[in-house]
Design a protein around this motif. Structure first.
Motif, short mmCIF file in Angstrom:
data_model
loop_
_atom_site.label_atom_id
_atom_site.label_comp_id
_atom_site.label_asym_id
_atom_site.label_seq_id
_atom_site.Cartn_x
_atom_site.Cartn_y
_atom_site.Cartn_z
N GLN A 7 0.84 -1.20 0.00
CA GLN A 7 0.00 0.00 0.00
C GLN A 7 0.87 1.25 0.00
O GLN A 7 1.89 1.30 0.69
N VAL A 8 0.49 2.22 -0.81
CA VAL A 8 1.26 3.45 -0.92
C VAL A 8 0.33 4.65 -0.87
O VAL A 8 -0.88 4.53 -1.11
N VAL A 9 0.91 5.78 -0.54
CA VAL A 9 0.26 7.08 -0.73
C VAL A 9 0.99 7.77 -1.87
O VAL A 9 2.22 7.89 -1.83
N CYS A 10 0.26 8.17 -2.89
CA CYS A 10 0.86 8.75 -4.11
C CYS A 10 0.50 10.22 -4.25
O CYS A 10 -0.53 10.68 -3.75
N SER A 11 1.36 10.92 -4.95
CA SER A 11 1.08 12.29 -5.36
C SER A 11 1.46 12.41 -6.84
O SER A 11 2.51 11.91 -7.25
N VAL A 12 0.60 13.02 -7.62
CA VAL A 12 0.82 13.13 -9.06
C VAL A 12 0.80 14.61 -9.44
O VAL A 12 -0.10 15.35 -9.06
N ALA A 13 1.81 15.02 -10.20
CA ALA A 13 1.91 16.41 -10.66
C ALA A 13 2.25 16.41 -12.15
O ALA A 13 2.98 15.54 -12.62
N PRO A 14 1.71 17.36 -12.90
CA PRO A 14 2.05 17.45 -14.33
C PRO A 14 3.50 17.85 -14.52
O PRO A 14 4.02 18.68 -13.76
N LEU A 15 4.15 17.26 -15.50
CA LEU A 15 5.51 17.64 -15.87
C LEU A 15 5.41 18.58 -17.05
O LEU A 15 5.10 18.16 -18.16
N ARG A 16 5.64 19.86 -16.80
CA ARG A 16 5.42 20.88 -17.82
C ARG A 16 6.72 21.24 -18.51
O ARG A 16 7.77 21.34 -17.90
N VAL A 17 6.63 21.46 -19.83
CA VAL A 17 7.70 22.04 -20.63
C VAL A 17 7.12 23.30 -21.23
O VAL A 17 6.32 23.25 -22.16
N GLY A 18 7.49 24.45 -20.64
CA GLY A 18 6.82 25.69 -21.00
C GLY A 18 5.39 25.63 -20.51
O GLY A 18 5.10 25.34 -19.35
N SER A 19 4.45 25.86 -21.39
CA SER A 19 3.04 25.81 -21.03
C SER A 19 2.41 24.47 -21.38
O SER A 19 1.22 24.25 -21.13
N ASP A 20 3.19 23.54 -21.96
CA ASP A 20 2.67 22.24 -22.36
C ASP A 20 2.96 21.20 -21.28
O ASP A 20 3.95 21.28 -20.57
N THR A 21 2.07 20.20 -21.19
CA THR A 21 2.26 19.09 -20.27
C THR A 21 2.86 17.92 -21.03
O THR A 21 2.24 17.35 -21.93
N ALA A 22 4.09 17.56 -20.69
CA ALA A 22 4.81 16.51 -21.42
C ALA A 22 4.74 15.17 -20.71
O ALA A 22 5.21 14.16 -21.24
N GLY A 23 4.17 15.12 -19.53
CA GLY A 23 4.10 13.87 -18.78
C GLY A 23 3.70 14.15 -17.35
O GLY A 23 3.11 15.19 -17.03
N ARG A 24 4.05 13.22 -16.46
CA ARG A 24 3.67 13.37 -15.05
C ARG A 24 4.81 12.92 -14.15
O ARG A 24 5.65 12.10 -14.55
N VAL A 25 4.82 13.47 -12.95
CA VAL A 25 5.74 13.04 -11.91
C VAL A 25 4.92 12.39 -10.81
O VAL A 25 3.97 12.98 -10.31
N VAL A 26 5.27 11.16 -10.46
CA VAL A 26 4.55 10.43 -9.41
C VAL A 26 5.51 10.20 -8.24
O VAL A 26 6.59 9.63 -8.42
#
Length: 514
Positions: free
Chosen positions: A211-230
């Motif tokens: 069991q985990v507790v996760c946090s997800v944030a967008p990985l932005r390049v400029g104003s674009d979202t290129a992926g996510r950081v977990v």
């Protein structure tokens, strides 16, 4: 050829490194202003000096390298060594050495470039330490959900090496079942959407679960979202209720800041590298041009007319695109220095922000803590609002600085969240004043405001107005607990549709912990 000398002086002054020329006996012929600064003397005083005379602190390591280049006529590129190891850490420097033999059939000579790469090396080490030494697991995915990187903690908890996981689909590899053990389709994976804190079940390489507790944030390049950081942590064995709230709130901050910090550090490092490579190529072109000028001045060309010599020089200038180099080199240098300063300021801010509190209070500069928090959270705010600082001169305050850093971060992120959905940019104002024995700090935004019927509940644990998965409801509860611990207070004034002001009051002389 006075113009050649002037041009070389211009380039030597522009290049952010020490550049010098030595003859076959390893005596300095000329050196730019950058090299003179390294040697601690004027450029004119360098002429005729040996390496030990000009650079006594570097000569033990540098002179053997120069003699080897002279003997073999083989360039040395990118060699690094450190000086001042036995002195205080602030005085230790890391140098990059580039040395090339001068072309031509005349007397042997060398071009030496010394570059101080201390800040760049420290920034790279900081980025590596941030990724590898943090206790929480962290991995990044691209827009399609493929794993692009992970840190040591993630590798250890999941049982996979980084090489084994790179490129694999994150959901199918580590997150196939839901929290109740039921498989979840990839399209419905909760880790595809930004969220502050999620309870989930991860799968190890041996197919065991935890069991985990996760946090997800967008990985932005400029104003674009290129992926996510977990980011995630294993909570299978330990989950005491009184500690979980505090840890979850810190994880929320870490998750939201990770992508921004990675972007803020990576961007200047990239263009510093690009500009450095451009300057290296530009200097190579200038060496070739210099050699043509020297050939045109050679005594053995006495029978060659001046017009023909001029034609050769102009042809070489056209080949080197001299006007382009003269125009672009100063711009590249300026961008490089700005990038290095940006990385250095971010490193300083992170070091200050991550200050580890001791059991006892200590005196701290509250205004500097506010500026540091703003630097660290810049990526969270810059897309939605302009921040104005109105900070009065304050005495140092007896406090737990690390806890206050977290409070300032929570209030700043909440203000940025209040701007979401509006068509124009918002404004956040942070002010500080001395009011008698107290320091008063205000965070004001012109966001959506807080409805009156919930205003008295916002400091309650687990209460949040944010969407599901967006907030844990711990930020303001933690802020009130920290202010109470300091013998201070936190109040809120808000008008729906106009904005909100949080007022923090701290006794400047602190309060002894009970």
């Amino acid at each position: 050829m006075t113009d050649v000398s002037a041009l070389l002086e211009t380039i030597e002054a522009a290049v952010p490194a020490g550049v010098a020329f030595l003859d076959g006996e390893l005596r300095f012929v000329r050196g730019g202003a950058g090299f003179a600064a390294v040697a601690g003397r004027s450029a004119a005083d360098l002429a005729g000096l040996t390496v030990p005379e000009a650079l006594p602190a570097l000569s033990d390591r540098l002179e053997p390298v120069l003699r080897e280049v002279t003997r073999t006529r083989t360039p040395v590129v990118g060699m690094r060594f450190e000086t001042g190891e036995s002195a205080a850490p602030d005085h230790a420097r890391i140098w990059r050495v580039d040395c090339r033999p001068l072309p031509g059939d005349g007397p042997a000579g060398l071009c030496l470039v010394l570059t101080d790469v201390t800040a760049h090396t420290f920034a790279t080490a900081f980025r590596t330490a941030f990724m590898q030494d943090m206790p929480e697991g962290l991995y990044t995915v691209d827009a399609e959900g493929g794993i692009t990187s992970l840190n040591r903690a993630a590798s250890e908890m999941l049982g996979w090496s980084q090489e084994e996981l790179l490129g694999r689909p994150a959901h199918a590899t580590v997150h196939l079942p839901g929290s109740d053990g039921t498989p979840v389709p990839d399209a419905d994976c909760p880790l595809r959407r930004p969220a502050a804190s999620i309870d989930e079940v991860f799968v190890r390489k041996d197919r065991s679960t935890f069991q985990v507790v996760c946090s997800v944030a967008p990985l932005r390049v400029g104003s674009d979202t290129a992926g996510r950081v977990v980011t995630f942590r294993d909570v299978t064995e330990t989950r005491r209720a009184d500690l979980a709230a505090h840890h979850d709130q810190k994880l929320e901050s870490l998750g939201r800041l990770s992508a921004g910090l990675a972007h803020e550090i990576n961007t200047p490092i990239q263009f510093v590298g690009d500009n450095t490579r451009f300057l290296a190529d530009a200097y190579e072109d200038m060496w070739q041009l210099l050699m043509v000028y020297r050939e045109c001045m050679a005594v053995e060309l006495g029978e060659v007319s001046w017009d023909e010599r001029t034609a050769r020089a102009r042809e070489a200038e056209a080949k080197a695109d001299l006007e382009y180099l003269v125009a672009e080199i100063p711009a590249a240098v300026k961008q490089t220095l700005e990038g290095v300063e940006r990385v250095a300021s971010l490193v300083r801010a992170m070091k200050s922000f991550s200050y580890k509190d001791t059991a006892e209070q200590s005196y701290a500069d509250i205004n500097e803590a506010i500026r540091t928090t703003l630097t660290v959270a810049r990526n969270e705010v810059k897309y939605v609002a302009d921040v104005e600082l109105d900070l009065d001169e304050l005495p140092e305050v007896l406090c737990h600085r690390g806890d206050l850093n977290q409070v300032f971060l929570n209030l700043l992120v909440n203000a940025a969240d209040a701007m979401e959905g509006r068509p124009d940019r918002g404004r956040i104002t942070i002010s500080s004043r001395l009011d008698g024995p107290d320091v008063v700090i205000r965070f004001t935004d012109d966001g959506s405001g807080i409805p009156e019927h919930i205003r008295q509940s916002i400091f309650d644990p687990f209460f949040t107005t944010k969407g599901v998965g967006k907030g844990t409801g711990q930020g303001l509860a933690l802020a009130r607990a920290v202010l109470d611990r300091h013998g201070g207070s936190i109040d809120v004034q808000s008008v729906p549709g106009e904005g909100t002001t949080f007022t923090l009051r701290l006794p400047a002389d602190g309060r002894q912990d009970s």
